[in-house]
Each structure stands twice: as structure tokens, then as C-alpha cells.
Design a protein around this motif. Structure first.
Motif, PDB file in Angstrom:
ATOM      1  N   THR A  21       0.826  -1.199   0.000  1.00 30.32           N
ATOM      2  CA  THR A  21       0.000   0.000   0.000  1.00 30.32           C
ATOM      3  C   THR A  21       0.864   1.254   0.000  1.00 30.32           C
ATOM      4  N   PHE A  22       0.463   2.235  -0.789  1.00 31.20           N
ATOM      5  CA  PHE A  22       1.146   3.526  -0.778  1.00 31.20           C
ATOM      6  C   PHE A  22       1.012   4.149   0.607  1.00 31.20           C
ATOM      7  N   ILE A  23       2.121   4.582   1.161  1.00 32.17           N
ATOM      8  CA  ILE A  23       2.132   5.067   2.541  1.00 32.17           C
ATOM      9  C   ILE A  23       1.575   6.491   2.633  1.00 32.17           C
ATOM     10  N   LYS A  24       1.426   6.976   3.865  1.00 32.53           N
ATOM     11  CA  LYS A  24       0.837   8.292   4.100  1.00 32.53           C
ATOM     12  C   LYS A  24       1.595   9.372   3.339  1.00 32.53           C
ATOM     13  N   SER A  25       0.844  10.308   2.784  1.00 32.36           N
ATOM     14  CA  SER A  25       1.436  11.316   1.916  1.00 32.36           C
ATOM     15  C   SER A  25       2.470  12.181   2.634  1.00 32.36           C
ATOM     16  N   GLU A  26       2.230  12.514   3.894  1.00 31.48           N
ATOM     17  CA  GLU A  26       3.156  13.385   4.617  1.00 31.48           C
ATOM     18  C   GLU A  26       4.534  12.746   4.734  1.00 31.48           C
ATOM     19  N   GLU A  27       4.563  11.459   5.023  1.00 30.51           N
ATOM     20  CA  GLU A  27       5.839  10.749   5.140  1.00 30.51           C
ATOM     21  C   GLU A  27       6.543  10.663   3.797  1.00 30.51           C
ATOM     22  N   LYS A  44      10.771   4.242  -4.013  1.00 28.60           N
ATOM     23  CA  LYS A  44      11.317   4.259  -2.656  1.00 28.60           C
ATOM     24  C   LYS A  44      10.628   5.302  -1.784  1.00 28.60           C
ATOM     25  N   TRP A  45      10.167   6.386  -2.395  1.00 25.11           N
ATOM     26  CA  TRP A  45       9.478   7.426  -1.633  1.00 25.11           C
ATOM     27  C   TRP A  45       8.102   6.966  -1.172  1.00 25.11           C
ATOM     28  N   VAL A  46       7.362   6.260  -2.043  1.00 26.24           N
ATOM     29  CA  VAL A  46       5.939   6.033  -1.800  1.00 26.24           C
ATOM     30  C   VAL A  46       5.607   4.684  -1.169  1.00 26.24           C
ATOM     31  N   LEU A  47       6.592   3.782  -1.111  1.00 27.06           N
ATOM     32  CA  LEU A  47       6.339   2.438  -0.583  1.00 27.06           C
ATOM     33  C   LEU A  47       7.401   2.042   0.432  1.00 27.06           C
ATOM     34  N   ASN A  48       6.986   1.253   1.418  1.00 25.94           N
ATOM     35  CA  ASN A  48       7.929   0.725   2.394  1.00 25.94           C
ATOM     36  C   ASN A  48       8.474  -0.646   1.990  1.00 25.94           C
ATOM     37  N   GLU A  49       7.899  -1.208   0.927  1.00 23.10           N
ATOM     38  CA  GLU A  49       8.365  -2.490   0.403  1.00 23.10           C
ATOM     39  C   GLU A  49       8.724  -2.337  -1.070  1.00 23.10           C
ATOM     40  N   LYS A  50       9.554  -3.242  -1.565  1.00 19.16           N
ATOM     41  CA  LYS A  50       9.929  -3.212  -2.974  1.00 19.16           C
ATOM     42  C   LYS A  50       8.772  -3.668  -3.852  1.00 19.16           C
ATOM     43  N   ALA A  95      15.492  -0.670  -5.430  1.00 23.76           N
ATOM     44  CA  ALA A  95      14.066  -0.336  -5.462  1.00 23.76           C
ATOM     45  C   ALA A  95      13.160  -1.513  -5.826  1.00 23.76           C
ATOM     46  N   TYR A  96      13.705  -2.553  -6.483  1.00 28.94           N
ATOM     47  CA  TYR A  96      12.884  -3.659  -6.971  1.00 28.94           C
ATOM     48  C   TYR A  96      13.583  -4.992  -6.707  1.00 28.94           C
ATOM     49  N   PHE A  97      12.828  -6.082  -6.848  1.00 32.24           N
ATOM     50  CA  PHE A  97      13.428  -7.411  -6.752  1.00 32.24           C
ATOM     51  C   PHE A  97      14.067  -7.830  -8.078  1.00 32.24           C
ATOM     52  N   LYS A  98      13.459  -7.357  -9.182  1.00 30.00           N
ATOM     53  CA  LYS A  98      13.951  -7.725 -10.508  1.00 30.00           C
ATOM     54  C   LYS A  98      14.011  -6.478 -11.378  1.00 30.00           C
ATOM     55  N   TYR A  99      15.044  -6.409 -12.233  1.00 28.11           N
ATOM     56  CA  TYR A  99      15.249  -5.236 -13.080  1.00 28.11           C
ATOM     57  C   TYR A  99      15.274  -5.672 -14.543  1.00 28.11           C
ATOM     58  N   VAL A 100      14.530  -4.942 -15.381  1.00 29.39           N
ATOM     59  CA  VAL A 100      14.422  -5.314 -16.790  1.00 29.39           C
ATOM     60  C   VAL A 100      14.661  -4.084 -17.659  1.00 29.39           C
TER      61      VAL A 100
END
Length: 262
Positions: free
Chosen positions: A5-11, A56-62, A82-87
């Protein structure tokens, strides 16, 4: 199936302001506020992911997969973890299996494409049925540059055209549609539009444009990126990224795949 889930906007905005340019911060603040609280079902593809900072700004998980056409920015995304896999791939030919992802997210990328027919067909192909396509993109209003209008009123059409070309080149504005045209295109590609939300008011866009020349310089000189100019500007000019907008300069579009297409 797990979701994130996208985290709180202030954070998110606090994270962004540590590294964002002034114009970038104005634009991204509106997107961040609009996305806060939305959930993305895994597996997730970030299409046109860039260097991964936004994720990285909007999520606490990759997110699961970051895809971009540029090898250079994918290497940056790898450094940002930022991700588990890069393409590295073109959106016209995405190297993923049919029905392999539940969510495709794309932030400010679709306006860069010269033609969206093939990318949207590819998106339909790799999405599972009832999978979501969630993206932000510039609206046609984002071509209404104040400086261009002023130059035309001053009787300087050549200079106005030159300034407009510079903005379009720098922002890579190649594919802009109204809400109605987006709905028509997405439905033709097997999607049902769930929501289209207007983002960024005329006032915010004015400041975004006003600081654009400095932003061009700021993005190219490292020490200018680490000075908190963006935080100062957002506070001084009281940029309200939570305001309701009738005619936005950017859209948040949420859609669902309801059928496969050939």
C-alpha cells in the motif's frame, strides 16, 4: 496474494523533499497525495520505473519488477535497491509471460510514448484477468505554458514557439489525451476505467513552470540537489497538493483488465 500500500502522503513528501528538484517536488507532491492509501496486488510491474527513487518514496516495500528502456537508469534503480527484478526493455515488447502480473503501475511515463497502442496491448497481455493498470500522466492542459502565452501577447510568436519547443523537448510530451480519449483508448484495449482524477491546479502549474529553468540546472549539478530548495518553495508559496481540481494538468487513472485482446 500479498499486496503493498502507498504510505501516508506526509511521510512520502518528507522523503521526496530530501532529494527532489523544485518543479519535481511540486508535481510529485500532488501525485503522492492522490496515491496515498491505494493498494497494489503482487506481482507488480513498475513500467517506466526510471531510477526507482519514486518507488522508494511512496512504498515501504519493494515492487516486484522495475522496467525501463534505459540501461543507465536501470543501473541507478539497482543501486537504489528499489525492486526485486530489473528489466531493460521497450514497452512495445515487454519480456514477461502472458498473465504474469496482477498490477502494472506507471508514474509520468505514458506521455513520453509516441504511440500507446502497442504498449497497451502488451500491458493487456501480461496482466492477469481483473488485474489493475494504475498510472499518472500529463493532461493536455500541461501544454498551456504561461510564458508562451505572455510571449504571444507581446507579439513575439517566434520566441513563444521556441520556448514551447524547449519545454516539450525537456518534458518529452508526445502523447497527451483528454479524459474522454483515455477512456476510449483503454476500453478498446480491454480495460474498464474505474477512476480518473484531476491532479495539479493552475496555481501549482504556474509555480512548476516558473521554477523550471532553475530545475533544469538543479538536476545537473549535484550540490544543488542536496540543498532543501524544494521544501522552502513549497512552504513559502503554500503549495496545496490536497486541493480538489476541476481541470487538472495531470491525471491519475485507475483501470482494470476485463478481457484479453488479440
Amino acid at each position: 496474494m500479498k499486496s503493498i500500500t502507498f504510505i501516508k502522503s506526509e511521510e512520502c513528501i518528507k522523503r521526496m523533499l530530501k532529494r527532489a528538484s523544485i518543479s519535481g517536488a511540486i508535481w510529485r507532491s500532488h501525485e503522492i497525495f492522490a496515491l496515498a492509501g491505494y493498494s497494489l496486488k503482487r506481482p507488480i510491474l513498475d513500467l517506466g520505473c526510471g531510477d526507482g527513487r519514486y518507488a522508494k518514496w511512496v512504498l515501504n516495500e519493494k515492487m516486484d519488477i522495475g522496467l525501463d528502456i534505459s540501461t543507465r537508469v536501470i543501473k541507478k534503480a539497482e543501486k537504489n535497491n528499489a525492486y526485486f527484478k530489473y528489466v531493460v526493455a521497450d514497452a512495445n515488447k515487454i519480456p514477461l509471460e502472458n498473465g504474469s502480473v496482477n498490477t502494472i503501475f506507471s508514474n509520468s511515463a505514458f506521455e513520453h510514448f509516441n504511440n500507446l497502442n502497442k504498449p497497451l496491448s502488451e500491458i493487456n497481455r501480461i496482466l492477469k484477468k481483473n488485474g489493475n493498470l494504475i498510472f499518472t500522466t500529463h493532461s493536455p492542459s500541461s501544454m498551456k505554458f504561461t510564458s508562451v502565452k505572455v510571449l504571444r501577447k507581446l507579439g513575439l510568436p517566434f520566441l513563444a514557439k521556441l520556448v514551447e519547443k524547449i519545454f516539450v523537448y525537456q518534458l518529452q510530451l508526445h502523447s497527451l489525451r483528454t479524459q474522454e480519449k483515455w477512456k476510449e483508448l483503454l476500453e478498446s484495449k480491454g480495460f474498464a476505467v474505474i477512476k480518473i482524477k484531476n491532479l495539479i491546479s493552475a496555481r501549482s502549474f504556474f509555480f512548476y513552470e516558473m521554477f523550471m529553468p532553475f530545475t533544469f540546472v538543479q538536476n545537473r549539478i549535484y550540490f544543488l540537489k542536496i540543498i532543501p530548495f524544494a521544501s522552502f518553495v513549497l512552504n513559502v508559496f503554500n503549495i496545496d497538493y490536497s486541493e480538489s481540481v476541476k481541470d487538472g494538468y495531470n491525471f491519475l487513472i485507475i483501470s482494470k483488465k476485463i478481457k484479453s485482446i488479440e
